[in-house]
Design a protein around this motif. Structure first.
Motif, mmCIF file in Angstrom:
data_model
loop_
_atom_site.group_PDB
_atom_site.id
_atom_site.type_symbol
_atom_site.label_atom_id
_atom_site.label_comp_id
_atom_site.label_asym_id
_atom_site.label_seq_id
_atom_site.Cartn_x
_atom_site.Cartn_y
_atom_site.Cartn_z
ATOM 1 N N THR A 175 4.014 5.651 -5.265
ATOM 2 C CA THR A 175 4.129 5.894 -6.802
ATOM 3 C C THR A 175 2.904 6.864 -7.327
ATOM 4 O O THR A 175 3.333 7.453 -8.083
ATOM 5 C CB THR A 175 3.796 4.452 -7.325
ATOM 6 N N THR A 176 1.845 6.659 -6.773
ATOM 7 C CA THR A 176 0.572 7.497 -7.467
ATOM 8 C C THR A 176 0.958 9.024 -7.168
ATOM 9 O O THR A 176 0.771 9.743 -7.970
ATOM 10 C CB THR A 176 -0.612 7.238 -6.874
ATOM 11 N N LEU A 177 1.575 9.317 -6.063
ATOM 12 C CA LEU A 177 1.835 10.487 -5.542
ATOM 13 C C LEU A 177 2.821 11.268 -6.427
ATOM 14 O O LEU A 177 2.767 12.434 -6.961
ATOM 15 C CB LEU A 177 2.284 10.715 -3.895
ATOM 16 N N LEU A 178 3.881 10.605 -6.605
ATOM 17 C CA LEU A 178 4.960 10.947 -7.453
ATOM 18 C C LEU A 178 4.603 11.084 -9.175
ATOM 19 O O LEU A 178 4.776 12.123 -9.547
ATOM 20 C CB LEU A 178 6.276 10.030 -7.427
ATOM 21 N N LEU A 179 3.726 10.132 -9.412
ATOM 22 C CA LEU A 179 3.051 10.186 -10.991
ATOM 23 C C LEU A 179 2.265 11.439 -10.880
ATOM 24 O O LEU A 179 2.502 12.371 -12.096
ATOM 25 C CB LEU A 179 2.305 8.964 -11.142
ATOM 26 N N VAL A 180 1.330 11.543 -10.224
ATOM 27 C CA VAL A 180 0.358 12.711 -10.087
ATOM 28 C C VAL A 180 1.341 14.107 -9.968
ATOM 29 O O VAL A 180 0.978 15.299 -10.722
ATOM 30 C CB VAL A 180 -0.558 12.759 -9.198
ATOM 31 N N THR A 181 2.128 14.304 -9.203
ATOM 32 C CA THR A 181 3.032 15.212 -9.115
ATOM 33 C C THR A 181 3.778 15.921 -10.061
ATOM 34 O O THR A 181 4.002 16.827 -10.626
ATOM 35 C CB THR A 181 3.882 15.338 -7.777
ATOM 36 N N GLY A 182 4.371 14.628 -10.571
ATOM 37 C CA GLY A 182 5.422 14.998 -12.145
ATOM 38 C C GLY A 182 4.474 15.353 -13.154
ATOM 39 O O GLY A 182 4.781 16.258 -13.776
ATOM 40 N N LEU A 183 3.322 14.741 -13.154
ATOM 41 C CA LEU A 183 2.211 15.420 -14.369
ATOM 42 C C LEU A 183 1.924 16.691 -14.294
ATOM 43 O O LEU A 183 1.844 17.445 -15.010
ATOM 44 C CB LEU A 183 1.198 14.370 -14.440
ATOM 45 N N MET A 184 1.667 17.116 -12.982
ATOM 46 C CA MET A 184 1.362 18.496 -12.614
ATOM 47 C C MET A 184 2.479 19.501 -13.074
ATOM 48 O O MET A 184 2.279 20.458 -13.551
ATOM 49 C CB MET A 184 0.900 18.650 -11.097
ATOM 50 N N ILE A 185 3.739 18.960 -12.555
ATOM 51 C CA ILE A 185 4.678 20.011 -12.973
ATOM 52 C C ILE A 185 4.841 20.043 -14.480
ATOM 53 O O ILE A 185 5.133 21.189 -14.912
ATOM 54 C CB ILE A 185 6.120 19.368 -12.159
ATOM 55 N N TYR A 186 4.843 19.032 -15.077
ATOM 56 C CA TYR A 186 4.968 18.783 -16.691
ATOM 57 C C TYR A 186 4.096 19.767 -17.253
ATOM 58 O O TYR A 186 4.366 20.851 -18.048
ATOM 59 C CB TYR A 186 4.901 17.448 -17.191
ATOM 60 N N PHE A 187 2.808 19.533 -17.148
ATOM 61 C CA PHE A 187 1.743 20.390 -17.647
ATOM 62 C C PHE A 187 1.881 21.968 -17.023
ATOM 63 O O PHE A 187 1.650 22.837 -18.043
ATOM 64 C CB PHE A 187 0.429 19.959 -17.345
ATOM 65 N N ALA B 297 0.883 -1.111 0.134
ATOM 66 C CA ALA B 297 -0.100 0.063 -0.030
ATOM 67 C C ALA B 297 0.889 1.305 -0.063
ATOM 68 O O ALA B 297 0.561 2.209 -0.615
ATOM 69 C CB ALA B 297 -0.964 -0.007 1.229
ATOM 70 N N LEU B 298 1.922 1.105 0.639
ATOM 71 C CA LEU B 298 2.975 2.355 0.830
ATOM 72 C C LEU B 298 3.496 2.553 -0.642
ATOM 73 O O LEU B 298 3.631 3.851 -0.826
ATOM 74 C CB LEU B 298 3.832 2.163 1.812
ATOM 75 N N ILE B 299 3.971 1.638 -1.138
ATOM 76 C CA ILE B 299 4.555 1.872 -2.450
ATOM 77 C C ILE B 299 3.452 2.282 -3.489
ATOM 78 O O ILE B 299 4.000 3.014 -4.443
ATOM 79 C CB ILE B 299 5.164 0.283 -2.969
ATOM 80 N N ILE B 300 2.391 1.782 -3.570
ATOM 81 C CA ILE B 300 1.158 2.205 -4.539
ATOM 82 C C ILE B 300 1.001 3.712 -4.196
ATOM 83 O O ILE B 300 0.798 4.515 -5.000
ATOM 84 C CB ILE B 300 0.161 1.236 -4.344
ATOM 85 N N MET B 301 0.924 4.018 -2.809
ATOM 86 C CA MET B 301 0.381 5.434 -2.723
ATOM 87 C C MET B 301 1.752 6.313 -3.153
ATOM 88 O O MET B 301 1.432 7.303 -3.643
ATOM 89 C CB MET B 301 0.380 5.581 -1.042
#
Length: 52
Positions: free
Chosen positions: A11-23, A5-9
């Motif tokens: 990973t999701t947090l980093l993915l969403v933050t990365g996409l937000m910074i990119y856009f 659960a910690l790994i999924i959380m």
């Protein structure tokens, strides 16, 4: 919280933050579109152009 659960959380947090910074960077790097000085220059109908 178990390990998977910690790994999924994280990973999701980093993915969403990365996409937000990119856009966000994409929006800031995009040059503005040139806009006409008035609405009259935007009108293609010659009958509606002002008499000069």
């Amino acid at each position: 919280m178990n390990t998977s659960a910690l790994i999924i959380m994280l990973t999701t947090l980093l993915l969403v933050t990365g996409l937000m910074i990119y856009f966000f960077a994409l929006v800031l790097r995009t040059p503005p579109k040139p806009e006409p000085d008035s609405y009259l220059e935007n009108d293609d109908d010659p009958g509606r152009q002002p008499m000069l």
